[in-house]
Structure formats: C-alpha cells, structure tokens
Enzyme design. Structure first.
Site, short mmCIF file in Angstrom:
data_model
loop_
_atom_site.label_atom_id
_atom_site.label_comp_id
_atom_site.label_asym_id
_atom_site.label_seq_id
_atom_site.Cartn_x
_atom_site.Cartn_y
_atom_site.Cartn_z
N CYS A 167 -4.68 -5.01 2.53
CA CYS A 167 -2.96 -4.83 2.16
C CYS A 167 -2.16 -5.33 3.07
O CYS A 167 -1.09 -5.20 2.87
CB CYS A 167 -3.29 -3.45 3.30
N PHE A 218 -6.00 6.15 -0.93
CA PHE A 218 -5.08 5.09 -1.41
C PHE A 218 -4.19 5.85 -3.41
O PHE A 218 -5.56 6.95 -3.68
CB PHE A 218 -6.64 4.34 -1.82
N HIS A 308 4.11 -1.86 6.18
CA HIS A 308 3.82 -0.94 5.10
C HIS A 308 2.54 -0.26 5.56
O HIS A 308 2.01 0.12 6.70
CB HIS A 308 2.07 -2.03 4.68
N ASN A 341 -1.75 5.25 0.04
CA ASN A 341 -1.67 3.64 0.10
C ASN A 341 -2.06 2.90 -1.15
O ASN A 341 -3.07 3.14 -1.24
CB ASN A 341 -2.67 3.48 1.53
#
Length: 393
Positions: A167, A218, A308, A341
């Site tokens: 990430c 994700f 993020h 994500n």
C-alpha cells in the site's frame, strides 16, 4: 527566463520554488469488471463453491464495515472457467496466476499512462525516466520493460522498478520520481502503478480470516503521474509541488503486514494492531515533515490530507489522533468507497478527488489549503510521506 515565461509566472496562482519537483498530470485505468459491494458475497461464495454459513455472515459484515461501495476487478467468471483450480484449496497455481496478472497489470498500466500523457499535453518522446510500481506480478524482465514497450517509449528511457511495497508503493514511487526529477534538470518522469488481486485470490477458509478482509476491501486498477521540475508554463500546468519527502520504518514490526509468495499465490497476514500502530506513530512522522516549513500541530486543520485509505479503521484513527475536521479525509474516503483499497494505485485516485474538491471550492469563491501531506503506510511497517503544495488553489 524570457519575458513570455515571466508573464505566465506572474499570472500563475502560486510561485514555484526553483528546482522542486512538481506533479504535472494524473491518469487512471481499471479492468472492465465492476463489482457492486452489495452483490459481492453471493458471487464470491458461488464462484468458490463454498457454502459455509458462518463465513458468509462474516464476509457480509465485513462488506458493510469497509465502507466500500464499488470496485473493479480483473477476476471474472470467464477466468474461473478457464482456470477452475484458482478456486480450489491447496493447488499449486502460482504459474497460472502470474500468467494472468502479468498481462493484466501491463494492459492497465499502459492505459493509465496514456490517459496521463494526454492530460499532460506534451509528446511521449519527452519522457526521460520511468518508475514502475507493482505488488501483483513477478517476472524478468519486469513490468517496467513491458510498459515501456507497450507505450512505445524510447529505448534510452531510464527505468526503475519497485516491487512488493504494498500500500505504500504509490507514495514511495512518487518519492523516487521526485528525486530523479530534481537531480536531472529538464527530465520528465512517468510514474505508473498497477495492481490486481488475482495474485492472492483464494476460496474462503476459517483458517485464514484475513482473506475475507481482503475479499471485502481490495480492488484492482492502475494509476499514472508525470513528475518534473521547472515546468514549462506555456504547455504544462503543475498541480502539486513536491516540497520534501521522507520514509521511516518502525523497528521490529516486520510481521505486522506479512506477505509470502507461495505455490498458491501471495498469502497475506495483517495484524489486528496495525491501525493502533499507525495511530501511535503518525503524529511524530507528520511533525518531521511539517517542521521543515515551520508548521506545527496547530496547523493540522489548515492543511490538506491526501492519505492512502488502507481501510476505514486507519482513517478513523488518524482523524481522531490529529483531531482533524471530518472533511479533511473526504478525498481518501471517497476513493475507498468508489475503488476499494487498490494498493499502490489508490493515492492517484485520492489526489484526483482532492483536485476536484479544490476546483469546486475555487469556483464557489472559497479558500482551500495550500500546504498538505501525502501519506501511505505499508509493509515494514513503513511510513511514506511527502510535504506538498497545492498549486491550483
């Protein structure tokens, strides 16, 4: 500097610091498969031939708590028909996964890069360096070469590849691109990130509870940015100035985000204490960057925050620890809601939303924040941060 450039400089909303790298353009791309979170559970359990009611309940609960609404994924029914072994526990499938991933990440990276280059407005031949980031492929030569070939970049283009940074990869790539741009006057760096979850796709199992978190959180996609110092203001429009960048790892936290490439693909384990670890250290890390230009904790709500979105728990902890106004993390929460994500790509989507909100405020006659931080957290545990200026306000 000629008189024409001086006039452009005076008309520009913010004076640029000579020699500092600037972010000149953004681009993104996604696979064709759009997943609506409300339908994910039924599809996932059908595709993996699992009928465990407890696991189904757990995934349903996780799908709600992640705040994700939509995501794009490479995985499809067609792929599972061609490779049914991907949905079967314990089979060696790393070759099949890499065959799919290697092609998919290149295709998405090429598309995102083309969008970015078009936004930039200068010819492809002006790109001098390429930084490529991915945690979704493994091959030699790497994805940087296939991206350069797919775009038609000059063989003289200087390439750097960052693999398996998770990430934090997008911001790490931005830090590396900044260093290249500032140390090579006149250079233009294409930064591309590309990710797909097929490398870690697995059927649900009570022995691997984190896999359900991944299934709920994700997404796939690609991002691209052009970075350079000394922008040519007649043809380029700098979006952010990348003032200072730092990286910091926390000793003895290697197992908090633990990933291994096995015969069954990538296996991840994420410790429950990760959000707390980030909360405990985020203030000190941000202080190092902010102190460079004399900012302090009193300025938190006078800055923009491009964070993020590893997950809602991390965003909530940061907001609480820094006592941020709720709207400060709007761009991060929107990116998480719309794309999930997407690992290293997600910071591109956050910055796009941030610029969109900034332009909206400007159109309404509202002031926006000039200084801010671009942050990400990855394996290590590693903190990546860039002190930046929004040049569009």
């Amino acid at each position: 500097m000629g008189s024409g450039e001086e006039a452009l400089f005076k008309g520009f909303p913010k004076m640029l610091n000579p020699g500092k790298a600037t972010l000149l353009a953004l681009g993104k791309a996604f696979p064709h498969q759009l997943v609506m979170q409300e339908y994910l559970v039924d599809g996932f359990f059908k595709n993996t031939n699992c009928d465990d009611p407890e696991l189904r309940k757990k995934l349903s609960r996780l799908c709600k708590t992640t705040t994700v609404k939509t995501r794009y994924v490479v995985m499809s029914e067609e792929i599972l028909k061609k490779y049914p072994e991907l949905a079967i526990e314990g089979l060696p499938t790393v070759k099949q996964r890499l065959d799919i991933c290697n092609d998919a990440v290149t295709e998405m990276a090429v598309e995102a890069s083309r969008v970015c280059i078009k936004q930039w407005g200068r010819p492809l031949s002006d790109i001098t360096h390429l930084v490529y980031v991915s945690s979704s492929e493994a091959r030699l030569p790497g994805g940087d070469l296939y991206l350069a070939k797919g775009l038609g970049l000059s063989p003289d283009t200087q390439r750097v590849m960052l693999y398996f940074m998770g990430c934090s990869g997008g911001v790490a790539g931005l830090r590396v691109a900044k260093d290249i741009a500032e140390n090579n006057p006149g250079s233009r760096v294409l930064l591309a990130t590309s990710e797909t979850t097929i490398i870690g796709f697995k059927p649900p199992s009570a022995d691997r509870p984190y896999d359900l978190v991944g299934a709920a959180l994700f997404g796939d996609g690609a991002g691209a940015m052009i970075i350079g110092s000394g922008p040519v203001l007649s043809t380029e429009r700098p979006l952010f100035e990348l003032h200072s960048a730092i990286q910091n790892f926390l000793p003895d936290t290697e197992k908090i985000i633990d990933g291994k490439l096995t015969e069954e693909g990538i296996s991840f384990k994420l410790a429950r204490e990760l959000p707390q670890i980030i909360e405990d250290h985020v203030e000190g890390f941000c202080g190092k960057l902010m102190g460079i230009v004399g900012l302090s904790d009193k300025d938190y709500n006078k800055m923009f925050w491009a964070v993020h979105p590893g997950g809602p728990a991390i965003l909530n902890r940061i907001e609480k620890r820094l006592d941020l106004f709720p709207e400060k993390l709007n761009a991060s929460r929107r990116a998480l809601m719309d794309y999930g994500n997407a690992s290293s790509n997600t910071i591109v989507y956050v910055l796009e939303y941030m610029l969109e909100e900034s332009l909206k405020k400007k159109a309404e006659g509202q002031e926006d924040d000039e200084w801010g931080l671009i942050l990400a957290f990855g394996p290590g545990v590693t903190f990546e941060g860039i002190l930046a200026r929004n040049l569009t306000v």
